[in-house]
Design a protein around this motif. Structure first.
Motif, PDB file in Angstrom:
ATOM      1  N   MET A  79      29.377  55.801  18.008  1.00 12.93           N
ATOM      2  CA  MET A  79      28.706  55.615  19.287  1.00 12.93           C
ATOM      3  C   MET A  79      28.107  54.211  19.343  1.00 12.93           C
ATOM      4  SD  MET A  79      25.909  58.154  20.836  1.00 12.93           S
ATOM      5  CE  MET A  79      24.803  57.684  22.087  1.00 12.93           C
ATOM      6  N   ASP A  80      28.411  53.497  20.411  1.00 15.78           N
ATOM      7  CA  ASP A  80      27.898  52.141  20.578  1.00 15.78           C
ATOM      8  C   ASP A  80      26.428  52.159  20.958  1.00 15.78           C
ATOM      9  OD1 ASP A  80      30.394  51.102  20.079  1.00 15.78           O
ATOM     10  OD2 ASP A  80      30.909  50.872  22.191  1.00 15.78           O
ATOM     11  N   LYS A  81      25.706  51.184  20.445  1.00 15.41           N
ATOM     12  CA  LYS A  81      24.315  50.987  20.856  1.00 15.41           C
ATOM     13  C   LYS A  81      24.318  50.336  22.227  1.00 15.41           C
ATOM     14  CE  LYS A  81      22.918  49.399  16.388  1.00 15.41           C
ATOM     15  NZ  LYS A  81      22.067  48.417  15.733  1.00 15.41           N
ATOM     16  N   LYS A  82      23.225  50.475  22.934  1.00 14.28           N
ATOM     17  CA  LYS A  82      23.099  49.836  24.235  1.00 14.28           C
ATOM     18  C   LYS A  82      21.652  49.392  24.415  1.00 14.28           C
ATOM     19  CE  LYS A  82      23.735  50.773  29.138  1.00 14.28           C
ATOM     20  NZ  LYS A  82      24.449  49.736  29.732  1.00 14.28           N
ATOM     21  N   VAL A  83      21.493  48.194  24.923  1.00 10.58           N
ATOM     22  CA  VAL A  83      20.168  47.681  25.255  1.00 10.58           C
ATOM     23  C   VAL A  83      19.747  48.344  26.570  1.00 10.58           C
ATOM     24  CG1 VAL A  83      18.868  45.621  25.884  1.00 10.58           C
ATOM     25  CG2 VAL A  83      20.670  45.473  24.150  1.00 10.58           C
ATOM     26  N   GLU A  84      18.561  48.932  26.584  1.00 10.99           N
ATOM     27  CA  GLU A  84      18.047  49.559  27.809  1.00 10.99           C
ATOM     28  C   GLU A  84      17.459  48.485  28.723  1.00 10.99           C
ATOM     29  OE1 GLU A  84      18.489  52.703  28.660  1.00 10.99           O
ATOM     30  OE2 GLU A  84      19.535  53.020  26.761  1.00 10.99           O
ATOM     31  N   TRP A  85      17.768  48.552  30.011  1.00  5.83           N
ATOM     32  CA  TRP A  85      17.350  47.519  30.961  1.00  5.83           C
ATOM     33  C   TRP A  85      15.838  47.321  30.975  1.00  5.83           C
ATOM     34  CZ3 TRP A  85      18.509  43.283  33.254  1.00  5.83           C
ATOM     35  CH2 TRP A  85      17.646  42.792  34.232  1.00  5.83           C
ATOM     36  N   ASP A  86      15.069  48.411  31.049  1.00  4.08           N
ATOM     37  CA  ASP A  86      13.614  48.270  31.159  1.00  4.08           C
ATOM     38  C   ASP A  86      13.024  47.527  29.963  1.00  4.08           C
ATOM     39  OD1 ASP A  86      13.598  49.559  33.619  1.00  4.08           O
ATOM     40  OD2 ASP A  86      13.146  51.520  32.756  1.00  4.08           O
ATOM     41  N   ASP A  87      13.468  47.869  28.773  1.00  2.00           N
ATOM     42  CA  ASP A  87      12.998  47.183  27.572  1.00  2.00           C
ATOM     43  C   ASP A  87      13.430  45.717  27.596  1.00  2.00           C
ATOM     44  OD1 ASP A  87      11.841  47.208  24.816  1.00  2.00           O
ATOM     45  OD2 ASP A  87      13.915  46.723  24.285  1.00  2.00           O
ATOM     46  N   PHE A  88      14.668  45.488  27.993  1.00  2.00           N
ATOM     47  CA  PHE A  88      15.204  44.130  28.065  1.00  2.00           C
ATOM     48  C   PHE A  88      14.400  43.280  29.055  1.00  2.00           C
ATOM     49  CE2 PHE A  88      18.204  40.979  29.742  1.00  2.00           C
ATOM     50  CZ  PHE A  88      18.637  40.396  28.569  1.00  2.00           C
ATOM     51  N   ALA A  89      14.115  43.833  30.224  1.00  2.00           N
ATOM     52  CA  ALA A  89      13.347  43.105  31.245  1.00  2.00           C
ATOM     53  C   ALA A  89      11.953  42.755  30.731  1.00  2.00           C
ATOM     54  CB  ALA A  89      13.253  43.924  32.526  1.00  2.00           C
ATOM     55  N   VAL A  90      11.331  43.655  29.985  1.00  2.10           N
ATOM     56  CA  VAL A  90      10.009  43.386  29.412  1.00  2.10           C
ATOM     57  C   VAL A  90      10.094  42.242  28.404  1.00  2.10           C
ATOM     58  CG1 VAL A  90       8.203  44.324  27.898  1.00  2.10           C
ATOM     59  CG2 VAL A  90       9.049  45.675  29.830  1.00  2.10           C
ATOM     60  N   LYS A  91      11.105  42.267  27.543  1.00  2.00           N
ATOM     61  CA  LYS A  91      11.263  41.200  26.544  1.00  2.00           C
ATOM     62  C   LYS A  91      11.476  39.845  27.222  1.00  2.00           C
ATOM     63  CE  LYS A  91      11.316  43.732  22.744  1.00  2.00           C
ATOM     64  NZ  LYS A  91      10.122  44.531  22.745  1.00  2.00           N
ATOM     65  N   VAL A  92      12.324  39.801  28.248  1.00  2.00           N
ATOM     66  CA  VAL A  92      12.560  38.550  28.974  1.00  2.00           C
ATOM     67  C   VAL A  92      11.279  38.088  29.648  1.00  2.00           C
ATOM     68  CG1 VAL A  92      13.806  37.469  30.897  1.00  2.00           C
ATOM     69  CG2 VAL A  92      15.035  38.962  29.297  1.00  2.00           C
ATOM     70  N   SER A  93      10.573  39.012  30.290  1.00  2.00           N
ATOM     71  CA  SER A  93       9.345  38.637  31.008  1.00  2.00           C
ATOM     72  C   SER A  93       8.286  38.103  30.054  1.00  2.00           C
ATOM     73  CB  SER A  93       8.804  39.819  31.813  1.00  2.00           C
ATOM     74  OG  SER A  93       8.255  40.810  30.979  1.00  2.00           O
ATOM     75  N   GLU A  94       8.157  38.718  28.888  1.00  2.00           N
ATOM     76  CA  GLU A  94       7.190  38.233  27.903  1.00  2.00           C
ATOM     77  C   GLU A  94       7.560  36.821  27.442  1.00  2.00           C
ATOM     78  OE1 GLU A  94       6.013  42.547  25.920  1.00  2.00           O
ATOM     79  OE2 GLU A  94       7.424  41.244  24.868  1.00  2.00           O
ATOM     80  N   TYR A  95       8.832  36.588  27.268  1.00  2.00           N
ATOM     81  CA  TYR A  95       9.273  35.281  26.780  1.00  2.00           C
ATOM     82  C   TYR A  95       9.053  34.180  27.813  1.00  2.00           C
ATOM     83  CZ  TYR A  95      11.854  31.753  24.286  1.00  2.00           C
ATOM     84  OH  TYR A  95      12.185  30.607  23.614  1.00  2.00           O
ATOM     85  N   VAL A  96       9.374  34.482  29.078  1.00  2.00           N
ATOM     86  CA  VAL A  96       9.275  33.442  30.111  1.00  2.00           C
ATOM     87  C   VAL A  96       7.922  33.419  30.814  1.00  2.00           C
ATOM     88  CG1 VAL A  96      11.761  33.343  30.501  1.00  2.00           C
ATOM     89  CG2 VAL A  96      10.366  34.851  31.911  1.00  2.00           C
ATOM     90  N   GLY A  97       7.087  34.437  30.570  1.00  2.55           N
ATOM     91  CA  GLY A  97       5.739  34.433  31.126  1.00  2.55           C
ATOM     92  C   GLY A  97       5.638  34.865  32.578  1.00  2.55           C
ATOM     93  N   VAL A  98       6.439  35.851  32.964  1.00  7.93           N
ATOM     94  CA  VAL A  98       6.342  36.423  34.311  1.00  7.93           C
ATOM     95  C   VAL A  98       6.211  37.938  34.176  1.00  7.93           C
ATOM     96  CG1 VAL A  98       7.710  34.567  35.352  1.00  7.93           C
ATOM     97  CG2 VAL A  98       8.836  36.674  34.651  1.00  7.93           C
ATOM     98  N   GLU A  99       5.856  38.585  35.265  1.00 10.46           N
ATOM     99  CA  GLU A  99       5.752  40.044  35.270  1.00 10.46           C
ATOM    100  C   GLU A  99       7.142  40.663  35.114  1.00 10.46           C
ATOM    101  OE1 GLU A  99       3.023  42.003  35.437  1.00 10.46           O
ATOM    102  OE2 GLU A  99       1.808  40.181  35.328  1.00 10.46           O
ATOM    103  N   SER A 100       7.235  41.743  34.361  1.00 14.67           N
ATOM    104  CA  SER A 100       8.540  42.381  34.159  1.00 14.67           C
ATOM    105  C   SER A 100       9.123  42.894  35.476  1.00 14.67           C
ATOM    106  CB  SER A 100       8.454  43.510  33.135  1.00 14.67           C
ATOM    107  OG  SER A 100       7.577  44.517  33.558  1.00 14.67           O
ATOM    108  N   SER A 101       8.261  43.226  36.432  1.00 12.15           N
ATOM    109  CA  SER A 101       8.757  43.683  37.739  1.00 12.15           C
ATOM    110  C   SER A 101       9.461  42.566  38.506  1.00 12.15           C
ATOM    111  CB  SER A 101       7.610  44.253  38.575  1.00 12.15           C
ATOM    112  OG  SER A 101       6.616  43.262  38.781  1.00 12.15           O
ATOM    113  N   ASP A 102       9.232  41.317  38.103  1.00 13.95           N
ATOM    114  CA  ASP A 102       9.901  40.180  38.738  1.00 13.95           C
ATOM    115  C   ASP A 102      11.274  39.900  38.136  1.00 13.95           C
ATOM    116  OD1 ASP A 102       7.725  39.787  40.398  1.00 13.95           O
ATOM    117  OD2 ASP A 102       6.803  38.302  39.078  1.00 13.95           O
ATOM    118  N   ILE A 103      11.603  40.569  37.055  1.00 13.91           N
ATOM    119  CA  ILE A 103      12.891  40.367  36.389  1.00 13.91           C
ATOM    120  C   ILE A 103      13.884  41.384  36.943  1.00 13.91           C
ATOM    121  CG2 ILE A 103      14.132  40.368  34.191  1.00 13.91           C
ATOM    122  CD1 ILE A 103      12.118  38.084  34.432  1.00 13.91           C
TER     123      ILE A 103
END
Length: 82
Positions: A1-25
């Motif tokens: 079974m392949d692993k998959k990155v979950e969107w919500d977790d991914f959006a949070v990681k991107v938002s933390e890195y770029v310094g914006v709210e995850s709801s904006d991603i």
């Protein structure tokens, strides 16, 4: 079974890195015009995400990235390679 990155977790990681709210991603959030990134910023974000999710993405795939969704799809495409 392949692993998959979950969107919500991914959006949070991107938002933390770029310094914006995850709801904006969103899938269609442009890394350059919406988040103000340049090629070095994209490379740094990519390194952060590949380390976080323990996935290897070929450098050739980076040239096609413009949106957060592009990164998300590329990472999921390569999760099976882990």
């Amino acid at each position: 079974m392949d692993k998959k990155v979950e969107w919500d977790d991914f959006a949070v990681k991107v938002s933390e890195y770029v310094g914006v709210e995850s709801s904006d991603i969103k899938v269609d959030t442009n890394l350059y015009s919406d988040l103000g990134m340049d090629s070095l910023g994209l490379f740094s974000l990519g390194m952060y995400l590949t380390k976080t999710y323990k996935v290897t993405v070929p450098l050739s795939a980076v040239a096609t990235i413009e949106t957060v969704g592009d990164i998300y799809n590329i990472m999921n495409d390569h999760m099976k390679d882990v």
